[in-house]
Design an enzyme around this catalytic site. Structure first.
Site, PDB file in Angstrom:
ATOM      1  N   ASP A  60       0.859  -1.176   0.000  1.00 57.80           N
ATOM      2  CA  ASP A  60       0.000   0.000   0.000  1.00 57.80           C
ATOM      3  C   ASP A  60       0.901   1.234   0.000  1.00 57.80           C
ATOM      4  O   ASP A  60       2.122   1.121   0.061  1.00 57.80           O
ATOM      5  CB  ASP A  60      -0.958  -0.017   1.200  1.00 57.80           C
ATOM      6  CG  ASP A  60      -0.218   0.069   2.527  1.00 57.80           C
ATOM      7  OD1 ASP A  60       1.032   0.131   2.537  1.00 57.80           O
ATOM      8  OD2 ASP A  60      -0.893   0.067   3.571  1.00 57.80           O
ATOM      9  N   ASP A 263      -8.308  -7.002  -0.209  1.00 54.81           N
ATOM     10  CA  ASP A 263      -7.452  -7.342   0.935  1.00 54.81           C
ATOM     11  C   ASP A 263      -8.250  -7.028   2.177  1.00 54.81           C
ATOM     12  O   ASP A 263      -9.106  -6.142   2.163  1.00 54.81           O
ATOM     13  CB  ASP A 263      -6.175  -6.494   0.948  1.00 54.81           C
ATOM     14  CG  ASP A 263      -6.455  -5.069   1.394  1.00 54.81           C
ATOM     15  OD1 ASP A 263      -6.966  -4.286   0.571  1.00 54.81           O
ATOM     16  OD2 ASP A 263      -6.210  -4.737   2.566  1.00 54.81           O
ATOM     17  N   CYS A 301     -15.096 -27.962   6.189  1.00 56.54           N
ATOM     18  CA  CYS A 301     -13.801 -27.441   5.730  1.00 56.54           C
ATOM     19  C   CYS A 301     -12.772 -28.568   5.747  1.00 56.54           C
ATOM     20  O   CYS A 301     -12.742 -29.371   6.684  1.00 56.54           O
ATOM     21  CB  CYS A 301     -13.361 -26.311   6.656  1.00 56.54           C
ATOM     22  SG  CYS A 301     -11.745 -25.615   6.272  1.00 56.54           S
ATOM     23  N   CYS A 303      -9.419 -27.983   5.590  1.00 53.69           N
ATOM     24  CA  CYS A 303      -8.095 -27.399   5.808  1.00 53.69           C
ATOM     25  C   CYS A 303      -7.314 -28.253   6.818  1.00 53.69           C
ATOM     26  O   CYS A 303      -7.873 -29.113   7.492  1.00 53.69           O
ATOM     27  CB  CYS A 303      -8.193 -25.947   6.273  1.00 53.69           C
ATOM     28  SG  CYS A 303      -8.489 -25.728   8.041  1.00 53.69           S
ATOM     29  N   CYS A 306      -8.910 -28.159  10.356  1.00 54.52           N
ATOM     30  CA  CYS A 306     -10.180 -28.874  10.528  1.00 54.52           C
ATOM     31  C   CYS A 306     -10.015 -30.387  10.376  1.00 54.52           C
ATOM     32  O   CYS A 306     -10.776 -31.156  10.949  1.00 54.52           O
ATOM     33  CB  CYS A 306     -11.221 -28.335   9.553  1.00 54.52           C
ATOM     34  SG  CYS A 306     -11.692 -26.634   9.940  1.00 54.52           S
ATOM     35  N   HIS A 332      -7.103 -21.659   9.575  1.00 52.42           N
ATOM     36  CA  HIS A 332      -8.475 -22.008   9.166  1.00 52.42           C
ATOM     37  C   HIS A 332      -9.170 -20.828   8.478  1.00 52.42           C
ATOM     38  O   HIS A 332      -9.769 -20.986   7.413  1.00 52.42           O
ATOM     39  CB  HIS A 332      -9.341 -22.488  10.335  1.00 52.42           C
ATOM     40  CG  HIS A 332     -10.786 -22.460   9.949  1.00 52.42           C
ATOM     41  ND1 HIS A 332     -11.344 -23.404   9.107  1.00 52.42           N
ATOM     42  CD2 HIS A 332     -11.755 -21.526  10.183  1.00 52.42           C
ATOM     43  CE1 HIS A 332     -12.602 -23.062   8.851  1.00 52.42           C
ATOM     44  NE2 HIS A 332     -12.877 -21.927   9.493  1.00 52.42           N
TER      45      HIS A 332
HETATM   46 ZN   LIG Z   1     -10.731 -25.285   8.330  1.00 50.40          ZN
END
Ligand SMILES: [Zn+2]
Length: 359
Positions: A60, A263, A301, A303, A306, A332
């Protein structure tokens, strides 16, 4: 774009960001300028090398952080005087200086120095702020064009290795193998001021365009209205970036409207405070109801968090102020956010018959 304020997406190592599929991260010029200093980063070969992130980076302009230092700044036509939040030392940022610092940092995408108009702002105040933003955009662009070859990696880059978002915005392959500069549309919550700003910036011919000054406390319908009014004024064949948004449903909505980049600190900052975004809504992992809950944070999820850990364990880490807490919660939330964007890309790609959703 996950936000990496100090050259780090807080609590998450770079290889984990890669495995989550993050394609680009954002660094904050103000913070990196104060510490460790842009010249130190230039000597280290630029931000990519310094933080070991061989993918796309955006910095930025420093404007937003400086403007949030209400008590510590003074704005003139030339630039902004401010005091460091670290040690109280005095600094002066002009459009030229912001660009000089961003060239030293060497991110793929730099942002023009702008004034983020506060909310609420009356018409005269928004007009005055817009006048500064447009003058500073011109000065940012002139300085960037005169000095862009000073980026630390100027001669090292090969066209094919540049990220798609940057390649798309830079038409002449080897003539201009350097950073890209985006202009920022301001104008408060006035549609005609936004139009005036967008038209002037497009005339100046930036590599991409951002819509700034949103998510500054206005109601959500107004954010949506300003994006909807401004987006059609910006060229479709260049990246269009909405700064500082948003909640999961918002980023999906904006992406489907044609926004290419966003963002937000929300997924990372909220994670460190124990707020998880899930397919079932927001989940505050500190709540007592999760103390002996063996289920994963988000059953839908897949990920790495998880797949492996329970709500009970994440709550325990948070209650015990363990460092791992911020790391797991952030991983996560980033997986959740990046998953939304991946699904949007895939559905847009299948709608347009494009086999490669990354392009
Ligand atoms: Zn997750």
């Amino acid at each position: 774009m996950p936000v990496g304020t100090q050259g780090t997406v807080k609590a998450v190592p770079q290889d984990t960001l890669e495995s989550l599929g993050a394609q680009i991260i954002l660094g904050n010029t103000y913070h990196l300028y104060l510490r460790p200093g842009h010249e130190a980063i230039r000597r280290m070969g630029g931000l990519h090398k310094f933080i070991s992130w061989p993918h796309a980076l955006l910095t930025d302009s420093g404007g937003f952080q400086v403007f949030s230092l209400n008590e510590l700044r003074k704005v003139t036509d030339d630039g902004v005087h401010f005091r460091s939040h670290l040690d109280g030392s005095s600094h002066f940022f002009t459009p030229e200086h912001s660009i000089e610092v961003q060239i030293a940092l060497g991110a793929d995408v730099c942002m023009a120095f702008d004034e983020c108009t506060e909310y609420p702002a009356n018409r005269p105040r928004a007009e005055e702020s817009l006048r500064l933003t447009m003058a500073w955009a011109r000065r940012s662009l002139d300085h960037f064009r005169a000095h862009s070859q000073e980026v630390p990696w100027h001669e090292l880059v090969a066209p094919a290795s540049r990220p798609a978002v940057v390649r798309a915005s830079t038409p002449a392959p080897e003539a201009h193998q350097t950073q890209s500069l985006f202009g920022i549309v301001q104008g408060g919550m006035y549609r005609d001021l936004r139009r005036q700003c967008a038209e002037s910036l497009v005339e100046m011919d930036f590599d991409g365009y951002a819509i700034g000054g949103l998510s500054v406390g206005e109601p959500r319908e107004l954010t949506l209205e300003m994006i909807a009014a401004t987006l059609p004024l910006l060229p479709r064949d260049k990246p269009r970036y909405v700064m500082g948004v948003g909640y999961p449903d918002e980023i999906e909505q904006y992406a489907r409207m044609g926004v290419d980049m966003m963002d937000c600190v929300l997924p990372t900052r909220a994670a460190r405070h124990g707020l998880l975004f899930t397919s079932e809504g927001r989940l505050n992992i500190k709540n007592k109801q999760y103390a002996e809950d063996p289920s994963p944070p988000d059953p839908a999820c897949d990920c790495m968090v998880c797949r492996r850990y329970s709500r009970a364990y994440l709550r325990h880490l948070m209650q015990s102020s363990e460092a791992l807490s911020g790391t797991l919660n952030t991983i996560h939330n980033l997986a959740f956010y990046l998953g939304i964007m991946r699904r949007v890309r895939e559905s847009l790609a299948s709608a347009s018959g494009n086999a490669d959703p990354k392009s």
